[in-house]
Design a protein around this motif. Structure first.
Motif, PDB file in Angstrom:
ATOM      1  N   LEU A  23       0.821  -1.203   0.000  1.00 45.45           N
ATOM      2  CA  LEU A  23       0.000   0.000   0.000  1.00 45.45           C
ATOM      3  C   LEU A  23       0.852   1.248   0.000  1.00 45.45           C
ATOM      4  O   LEU A  23       0.392   2.307  -0.385  1.00 45.45           O
ATOM      5  CB  LEU A  23      -0.952   0.024   1.195  1.00 45.45           C
ATOM      6  CG  LEU A  23      -0.388   0.564   2.495  1.00 45.45           C
ATOM      7  CD1 LEU A  23      -1.330   1.623   3.018  1.00 45.45           C
ATOM      8  CD2 LEU A  23      -0.225  -0.542   3.481  1.00 45.45           C
ATOM      9  N   LEU A  24       2.111   1.165   0.395  1.00 42.46           N
ATOM     10  CA  LEU A  24       2.978   2.321   0.409  1.00 42.46           C
ATOM     11  C   LEU A  24       3.797   2.441  -0.869  1.00 42.46           C
ATOM     12  O   LEU A  24       4.573   3.363  -1.025  1.00 42.46           O
ATOM     13  CB  LEU A  24       3.907   2.261   1.629  1.00 42.46           C
ATOM     14  CG  LEU A  24       3.177   2.257   2.968  1.00 42.46           C
ATOM     15  CD1 LEU A  24       4.155   2.040   4.103  1.00 42.46           C
ATOM     16  CD2 LEU A  24       2.374   3.518   3.173  1.00 42.46           C
ATOM     17  N   ALA A  25       3.627   1.502  -1.765  1.00 41.80           N
ATOM     18  CA  ALA A  25       4.402   1.515  -2.997  1.00 41.80           C
ATOM     19  C   ALA A  25       3.867   2.574  -3.957  1.00 41.80           C
ATOM     20  O   ALA A  25       2.694   2.868  -3.978  1.00 41.80           O
ATOM     21  CB  ALA A  25       4.357   0.138  -3.657  1.00 41.80           C
ATOM     22  N   GLN A  26       4.758   3.123  -4.744  1.00 42.49           N
ATOM     23  CA  GLN A  26       4.398   4.106  -5.747  1.00 42.49           C
ATOM     24  C   GLN A  26       5.094   3.729  -7.048  1.00 42.49           C
ATOM     25  O   GLN A  26       5.954   2.867  -7.064  1.00 42.49           O
ATOM     26  CB  GLN A  26       4.880   5.483  -5.311  1.00 42.49           C
ATOM     27  CG  GLN A  26       4.209   5.989  -4.078  1.00 42.49           C
ATOM     28  CD  GLN A  26       3.667   7.386  -4.286  1.00 42.49           C
ATOM     29  OE1 GLN A  26       4.160   8.118  -5.115  1.00 42.49           O
ATOM     30  NE2 GLN A  26       2.656   7.717  -3.551  1.00 42.49           N
ATOM     31  N   GLY A  27       4.735   4.426  -8.098  1.00 47.34           N
ATOM     32  CA  GLY A  27       5.382   4.196  -9.385  1.00 47.34           C
ATOM     33  C   GLY A  27       6.809   4.718  -9.398  1.00 47.34           C
ATOM     34  O   GLY A  27       7.254   5.392  -8.492  1.00 47.34           O
ATOM     35  N   ARG A  28       7.500   4.418 -10.461  1.00 49.00           N
ATOM     36  CA  ARG A  28       8.897   4.805 -10.637  1.00 49.00           C
ATOM     37  C   ARG A  28       9.029   6.328 -10.713  1.00 49.00           C
ATOM     38  O   ARG A  28       8.291   6.995 -11.427  1.00 49.00           O
ATOM     39  CB  ARG A  28       9.427   4.155 -11.897  1.00 49.00           C
ATOM     40  CG  ARG A  28      10.876   4.416 -12.166  1.00 49.00           C
ATOM     41  CD  ARG A  28      11.287   3.710 -13.453  1.00 49.00           C
ATOM     42  NE  ARG A  28      12.644   4.046 -13.783  1.00 49.00           N
ATOM     43  CZ  ARG A  28      13.676   3.238 -13.583  1.00 49.00           C
ATOM     44  NH1 ARG A  28      13.480   2.046 -13.073  1.00 49.00           N
ATOM     45  NH2 ARG A  28      14.888   3.603 -13.900  1.00 49.00           N
ATOM     46  N   GLY A 101       0.122  11.671  -3.157  1.00 43.02           N
ATOM     47  CA  GLY A 101      -0.608  10.833  -2.209  1.00 43.02           C
ATOM     48  C   GLY A 101       0.193  10.310  -1.035  1.00 43.02           C
ATOM     49  O   GLY A 101      -0.297   9.484  -0.272  1.00 43.02           O
ATOM     50  N   GLN A 102       1.429  10.751  -0.854  1.00 44.46           N
ATOM     51  CA  GLN A 102       2.297  10.182   0.178  1.00 44.46           C
ATOM     52  C   GLN A 102       3.187  11.269   0.763  1.00 44.46           C
ATOM     53  O   GLN A 102       3.747  12.086   0.024  1.00 44.46           O
ATOM     54  CB  GLN A 102       3.150   9.089  -0.464  1.00 44.46           C
ATOM     55  CG  GLN A 102       4.002   8.296   0.499  1.00 44.46           C
ATOM     56  CD  GLN A 102       4.791   7.233  -0.251  1.00 44.46           C
ATOM     57  OE1 GLN A 102       5.718   7.546  -0.986  1.00 44.46           O
ATOM     58  NE2 GLN A 102       4.414   5.983  -0.070  1.00 44.46           N
ATOM     59  N   THR A 103       3.332  11.266   2.097  1.00 48.68           N
ATOM     60  CA  THR A 103       4.205  12.217   2.779  1.00 48.68           C
ATOM     61  C   THR A 103       5.049  11.476   3.801  1.00 48.68           C
ATOM     62  O   THR A 103       4.535  10.661   4.562  1.00 48.68           O
ATOM     63  CB  THR A 103       3.377  13.311   3.497  1.00 48.68           C
ATOM     64  OG1 THR A 103       2.581  13.989   2.522  1.00 48.68           O
ATOM     65  CG2 THR A 103       4.274  14.314   4.195  1.00 48.68           C
ATOM     66  N   ALA A 104       6.352  11.785   3.825  1.00 39.84           N
ATOM     67  CA  ALA A 104       7.269  11.212   4.815  1.00 39.84           C
ATOM     68  C   ALA A 104       7.923  12.362   5.568  1.00 39.84           C
ATOM     69  O   ALA A 104       8.304  13.371   4.962  1.00 39.84           O
ATOM     70  CB  ALA A 104       8.328  10.350   4.136  1.00 39.84           C
ATOM     71  N   ARG A 105       8.045  12.197   6.899  1.00 45.51           N
ATOM     72  CA  ARG A 105       8.682  13.218   7.729  1.00 45.51           C
ATOM     73  C   ARG A 105       9.708  12.561   8.643  1.00 45.51           C
ATOM     74  O   ARG A 105       9.498  11.452   9.110  1.00 45.51           O
ATOM     75  CB  ARG A 105       7.641  13.932   8.587  1.00 45.51           C
ATOM     76  CG  ARG A 105       6.721  14.840   7.814  1.00 45.51           C
ATOM     77  CD  ARG A 105       5.743  15.588   8.747  1.00 45.51           C
ATOM     78  NE  ARG A 105       5.023  16.614   8.038  1.00 45.51           N
ATOM     79  CZ  ARG A 105       3.997  16.413   7.230  1.00 45.51           C
ATOM     80  NH1 ARG A 105       3.575  15.199   7.024  1.00 45.51           N
ATOM     81  NH2 ARG A 105       3.401  17.415   6.626  1.00 45.51           N
ATOM     82  N   GLY A 106      10.799  13.295   8.907  1.00 43.67           N
ATOM     83  CA  GLY A 106      11.842  12.831   9.814  1.00 43.67           C
ATOM     84  C   GLY A 106      12.799  13.966  10.119  1.00 43.67           C
ATOM     85  O   GLY A 106      12.654  15.073   9.599  1.00 43.67           O
ATOM     86  N   GLN A 107      13.789  13.700  10.959  1.00 44.84           N
ATOM     87  CA  GLN A 107      14.772  14.727  11.297  1.00 44.84           C
ATOM     88  C   GLN A 107      15.902  14.828  10.276  1.00 44.84           C
ATOM     89  O   GLN A 107      16.459  15.889  10.073  1.00 44.84           O
ATOM     90  CB  GLN A 107      15.359  14.459  12.691  1.00 44.84           C
ATOM     91  CG  GLN A 107      14.386  14.741  13.807  1.00 44.84           C
ATOM     92  CD  GLN A 107      13.937  16.200  13.792  1.00 44.84           C
ATOM     93  OE1 GLN A 107      14.756  17.106  13.738  1.00 44.84           O
ATOM     94  NE2 GLN A 107      12.642  16.418  13.797  1.00 44.84           N
ATOM     95  N   THR A 127       2.848   8.751   5.775  1.00 48.51           N
ATOM     96  CA  THR A 127       1.389   8.749   5.679  1.00 48.51           C
ATOM     97  C   THR A 127       0.965   8.640   4.224  1.00 48.51           C
ATOM     98  O   THR A 127       1.624   9.168   3.327  1.00 48.51           O
ATOM     99  CB  THR A 127       0.765  10.027   6.285  1.00 48.51           C
ATOM    100  OG1 THR A 127       1.306  11.161   5.626  1.00 48.51           O
ATOM    101  CG2 THR A 127       1.031  10.121   7.766  1.00 48.51           C
ATOM    102  N   GLN A 128      -0.133   7.927   4.042  1.00 48.09           N
ATOM    103  CA  GLN A 128      -0.755   7.794   2.726  1.00 48.09           C
ATOM    104  C   GLN A 128      -2.246   7.629   2.974  1.00 48.09           C
ATOM    105  O   GLN A 128      -2.666   6.647   3.581  1.00 48.09           O
ATOM    106  CB  GLN A 128      -0.202   6.595   1.973  1.00 48.09           C
ATOM    107  CG  GLN A 128      -0.808   6.438   0.581  1.00 48.09           C
ATOM    108  CD  GLN A 128      -0.172   5.312  -0.196  1.00 48.09           C
ATOM    109  OE1 GLN A 128       0.991   5.007  -0.005  1.00 48.09           O
ATOM    110  NE2 GLN A 128      -0.927   4.707  -1.080  1.00 48.09           N
ATOM    111  N   GLY A 129      -3.024   8.607   2.545  1.00 50.61           N
ATOM    112  CA  GLY A 129      -4.457   8.555   2.815  1.00 50.61           C
ATOM    113  C   GLY A 129      -4.686   8.523   4.317  1.00 50.61           C
ATOM    114  O   GLY A 129      -4.095   9.293   5.067  1.00 50.61           O
TER     115      GLY A 129
END
Length: 183
Positions: A23-28, A101-107, A127-129
């Motif tokens: 579910l976290l996979a995306q296209g190239r 459709g996808q957001t990643a957060r970190g330090q 996060t995704q959806g």
């Protein structure tokens, strides 16, 4: 068709200590696209083949955006069509990577353009959806779109370079998956 995929991904999380759900996979991602940037300040260090961007740094490549407080751009020293060839981006301080459709957060975040991999460390949230996953380290393969998160990272529980604190998730991956409406 995403509902069955979501259930399979949920089962994969329960069965595996390392998260790699479909579910976290995306296209190239097009890692050959130009990289556009903006920042409050830039310091060019030509002899070291790098540039240091600071203050509200924003980088865009194709449909991907990366923001941070500070970023070091390493380049190879080769110039093609008047542009230096970027090989790596190292970001610190409230790093956010967004893709459709996808957001990643970190330090901390590292974008290795040669390997086409983004690695994020320190209190990572993806996060995704309605789905969210938390851990200590996230690796996104831009060729396959596969994202993996684990609860153990090389980053300790000390202070981050920007004065913030690196959060640990206790060595475990946690998250929430949305459940389809049932009738």
């Amino acid at each position: 068709m995403q509902r069955p995929l979501l259930l399979l991904a949920s089962l994969a999380v329960i069965a595996s200590p390392v998260l790699a759900p479909a579910l976290l996979a995306q296209g190239r991602h097009n890692s050959q696209a130009p990289i556009n940037f903006s920042a409050n300040h830039i310091e060019l260090q030509d002899k070291a083949n790098r540039a240091v961007l600071s203050g509200n740094v924003s980088v865009q490549q194709a449909e991907m955006n990366l923001t941070a407080s500070r970023m070091t751009v390493a380049y190879t020293g080769q110039v093609v069509d008047g542009s230096p060839q970027v090989s790596r981006l190292d970001a610190t301080g409230g790093v956010t990577v967004t893709r459709p459709g996808q957001t990643a957060r970190g330090q901390y975040g590292i974008y290795d353009l040669n390997r086409r991999v983004i690695t994020m460390l320190g209190g990572v949230t993806l996060t995704q959806g309605g789905n969210s996953v938390n851990g200590s380290r996230l690796v996104i393969n831009l060729d396959t779109g596969r994202a993996t998160i684990d609860g153990n990272a090389a980053v300790g529980g000390g202070s981050a370079g920007n004065g913030g604190t690196v959060r640990q998730s206790g060595g475990r991956v946690t998250g929430t998956f949305s459940v389809p409406k049932r009738q």
